[in-house]
Write a protein that holds these residues in place. Structure first.
Motif, PDB file in Angstrom:
ATOM      1  N   ALA A  35      54.021  33.025  29.687  1.00  0.00           N
ATOM      2  CA  ALA A  35      53.872  34.474  29.493  1.00  0.00           C
ATOM      3  C   ALA A  35      54.367  35.180  30.735  1.00  0.00           C
ATOM      4  N   PRO A  36      54.642  36.473  30.687  1.00  0.00           N
ATOM      5  CA  PRO A  36      55.003  37.205  31.904  1.00  0.00           C
ATOM      6  C   PRO A  36      53.885  37.108  32.938  1.00  0.00           C
ATOM      7  N   CYS A  37      54.251  37.286  34.216  1.00  0.00           N
ATOM      8  CA  CYS A  37      53.307  37.082  35.310  1.00  0.00           C
ATOM      9  C   CYS A  37      52.078  37.978  35.210  1.00  0.00           C
ATOM     10  N   GLY A  38      52.267  39.212  34.750  1.00  0.00           N
ATOM     11  CA  GLY A  38      51.136  40.119  34.626  1.00  0.00           C
ATOM     12  C   GLY A  38      50.094  39.618  33.659  1.00  0.00           C
ATOM     13  N   ARG A  39      50.543  39.034  32.549  1.00  0.00           N
ATOM     14  CA  ARG A  39      49.607  38.511  31.548  1.00  0.00           C
ATOM     15  C   ARG A  39      48.902  37.266  32.069  1.00  0.00           C
ATOM     16  N   ILE A  40      49.602  36.462  32.845  1.00  0.00           N
ATOM     17  CA  ILE A  40      48.977  35.276  33.438  1.00  0.00           C
ATOM     18  C   ILE A  40      47.866  35.687  34.413  1.00  0.00           C
ATOM     19  N   LYS A  41      48.162  36.676  35.252  1.00  0.00           N
ATOM     20  CA  LYS A  41      47.168  37.126  36.220  1.00  0.00           C
ATOM     21  C   LYS A  41      45.984  37.792  35.525  1.00  0.00           C
ATOM     22  N   GLU A  42      46.253  38.487  34.439  1.00  0.00           N
ATOM     23  CA  GLU A  42      45.179  39.138  33.686  1.00  0.00           C
ATOM     24  C   GLU A  42      44.235  38.088  33.088  1.00  0.00           C
ATOM     25  N   LEU A  43      44.786  36.992  32.576  1.00  0.00           N
ATOM     26  CA  LEU A  43      43.944  35.912  32.048  1.00  0.00           C
ATOM     27  C   LEU A  43      43.107  35.299  33.167  1.00  0.00           C
ATOM     28  N   ALA A  44      43.728  35.042  34.312  1.00  0.00           N
ATOM     29  CA  ALA A  44      42.982  34.481  35.446  1.00  0.00           C
ATOM     30  C   ALA A  44      41.832  35.410  35.842  1.00  0.00           C
ATOM     31  N   ALA A  45      42.084  36.712  35.863  1.00  0.00           N
ATOM     32  CA  ALA A  45      41.039  37.671  36.233  1.00  0.00           C
ATOM     33  C   ALA A  45      39.897  37.665  35.228  1.00  0.00           C
ATOM     34  N   ARG A  46      40.199  37.423  33.952  1.00  0.00           N
ATOM     35  CA  ARG A  46      39.136  37.348  32.944  1.00  0.00           C
ATOM     36  C   ARG A  46      38.330  36.065  33.064  1.00  0.00           C
ATOM     37  N   LEU A  47      38.993  34.989  33.449  1.00  0.00           N
ATOM     38  CA  LEU A  47      38.307  33.695  33.551  1.00  0.00           C
ATOM     39  C   LEU A  47      37.406  33.608  34.773  1.00  0.00           C
ATOM     40  N   LEU A  48      37.808  34.245  35.863  1.00  0.00           N
ATOM     41  CA  LEU A  48      37.091  34.076  37.136  1.00  0.00           C
ATOM     42  C   LEU A  48      35.599  34.382  37.057  1.00  0.00           C
ATOM     43  N   PRO A  49      35.163  35.480  36.443  1.00  0.00           N
ATOM     44  CA  PRO A  49      33.713  35.732  36.399  1.00  0.00           C
ATOM     45  C   PRO A  49      32.930  34.647  35.674  1.00  0.00           C
ATOM     46  N   LEU A  50      33.574  33.934  34.749  1.00  0.00           N
ATOM     47  CA  LEU A  50      32.898  32.878  34.011  1.00  0.00           C
ATOM     48  C   LEU A  50      32.942  31.540  34.744  1.00  0.00           C
ATOM     49  N   LEU A  51      33.921  31.372  35.628  1.00  0.00           N
ATOM     50  CA  LEU A  51      34.046  30.119  36.383  1.00  0.00           C
ATOM     51  C   LEU A  51      33.301  30.175  37.711  1.00  0.00           C
ATOM     52  N   GLU A  52      33.305  31.340  38.350  1.00  0.00           N
ATOM     53  CA  GLU A  52      32.783  31.464  39.714  1.00  0.00           C
ATOM     54  C   GLU A  52      31.307  31.084  39.882  1.00  0.00           C
ATOM     55  N   PRO A  53      30.427  31.304  38.903  1.00  0.00           N
ATOM     56  CA  PRO A  53      29.050  30.850  39.134  1.00  0.00           C
ATOM     57  C   PRO A  53      28.936  29.354  39.372  1.00  0.00           C
ATOM     58  N   THR A  54      29.915  28.589  38.865  1.00  0.00           N
ATOM     59  CA  THR A  54      29.896  27.136  39.033  1.00  0.00           C
ATOM     60  C   THR A  54      30.886  26.667  40.086  1.00  0.00           C
ATOM     61  N   LEU A  55      32.037  27.289  40.155  1.00  0.00           N
ATOM     62  CA  LEU A  55      33.131  26.816  40.996  1.00  0.00           C
ATOM     63  C   LEU A  55      33.632  27.892  41.949  1.00  0.00           C
TER      64      LEU A  55
END
Length: 392
Positions: A35-55
């Motif tokens: 996907a374009p870079c903006g969409r990749i970064k947007e997905l990462a930003a959505r995932l981070l709050p769900l991953l950060e409590p553990t990792l």
């Protein structure tokens, strides 16, 4: 005259060292591409709050604007200090710290800087990683980048996309790759966490028994509080929780330990106290987590070890108990994760051989001991006599 050269081992210029498992950026790395870079970064930003409590999660990307500016003769995003000739600039931004370094980023530096992260998410348009999440965005087809798809963990469907392209199905072959909708952030995050947990390093046991026991006046690992030598008792305690158990020792103790039916692991880092045994264990296997127990803990029980293992946090540098005597972590009944090897060596390079100092200054899981008295070290004849009376 007979030629004995065939009996000699082949000459090697470098020591045969076991190397930590790592990709370009870390042990656990996941490229997002398709996907374009903006969409990749947007997905990462959505995932981070769900991953950060553990990792602890890092994100790796490239800056198009800075590259374009540098190509046109500009500063490429460098501020005035770097332009003036500084090799690096460390800025305390109060809520975070920024380090700008004016040199190439080789793979060894990448791994060193990112070693404290439990997971590294990577913009796969610019960089490779050992595993991949693939977004099936028609605007960014992957037909010419199939060589980057070495271990696809999931396919992500944007809105309006319902089919996996034929070229991608052919590339994946019989691989059973799950498919998610791109907007199903919770499901994608849960897949990442499940696979991270499943890949947790194996747990190996280490009894520290290589000290000189100067205060005790005799080898305290040979003292018997439970009808057997303490080093053997500690090894038996560790066995149910570890794939195997070694006894850290000086080279001159190897034969006696083997004769006693134990598995010796001789120190290859001399005169560093407990750090000798810990570094020697990681030198033998840098890809395991080591559950370390000192030999002078005669009150330690299986229940306390079970509590430690049950609350292990593989995303931290270590899991340790808080000392009953102060607020500091207790380093000699601790699970040390693989990433702690490089950190321990870094502290040694700075002139510190105390494992506790490493724990105090690192991201660890610190537990309250369920039975604080079990963490009592026995170092003198008087302390040993007292413990024997308590065990009667």
């Amino acid at each position: 005259m007979p030629n004995n050269s065939d009996a000699l081992p082949p000459r090697s210029k470098h020591a045969q060292l076991a190397r930590p498992h790592s990709g370009e950026f870390g042990r656990h790395e996941l490229a997002i591409l398709g996907a374009p870079c903006g969409r990749i970064k947007e997905l990462a930003a959505r995932l981070l709050p769900l991953l950060e409590p553990t990792l602890r999660v890092a994100y790796v990307d490239a800056d198009h604007a800075a590259g374009d500016d540098a190509a046109q003769g500009g500063s490429g995003g460098q501020d005035a200090i770097l332009q003036a000739g500084a090799a690096a600039e460390l800025t305390d931004k109060i809520t975070f710290t920024r380090l700008d370094v004016k040199r190439g980023l080789d793979k060894f530096s990448q791994q060193e800087w990112l070693q404290h992260q439990g997971m590294v998410l990577v913009n796969g348009n610019h960089f490779r990683a050992r595993q991949q999440l693939v977004i099936l965005d028609p605007a960014k087809p992957l037909e010419k980048k199939l060589d980057r798809l070495t271990d696809v963990r999931a396919l992500l469907l944007p809105e309006g996309v319902t089919e996996v392209p034929a070229y991608l199905r052919a590339h994946l072959g019989a691989a059973d790759v799950p498919i998610f909708f791109l907007q199903d952030t919770a499901a994608i995050a849960e897949l990442i966490l499940q696979e991270w947990r499943a890949a947790a390093p194996p747990l190996r046991g280490l009894v520290l028994a290589g000290g000189r026991s100067q205060r005790m006046g005799q080898d305290k690992s040979k003292l018997a509080y439970h009808g057997q030598e303490q080093r053997a008792y500690a090894a038996e305690l560790l066995a149910p929780f570890c794939q195997d158990v070694h006894v850290s020792c000086r080279p001159d103790q190897v034969v006696e330990l083997e004769y006693a039916g134990l598995r010796p692991l001789p120190d290859t880092f001399a005169d560093l106290g407990p750090l000798s045994g810990l570094l020697s264990a990681f030198r033998q296997d840098p890809n395991a987590a080591w559950l370390v127990v000192a030999c002078d803990l005669p009150l330690l029980s299986a229940a306390t070890l079970e509590h430690l293992v049950a609350h292990r946090h593989a995303g931290k540098l270590a899991t340790a108990f808080q000392s009953p005597e102060n607020e500091w972590p207790e380093p000699l009944i601790t699970i040390w994760e693989p990433r702690s090897y490089a950190t321990l060596l870094r502290f040694l390079g700075l002139g510190y051989s105390c494992p506790r100092k490493t724990l105090i200054n690192s991201d660890i899981a610190l537990l309250s001991p369920p039975a604080p008295l079990e963490l009592r070290n026995v170092n003198t004849p008087e302390e040993a006599a007292q413990v024997r009376r308590e065990l009667e």
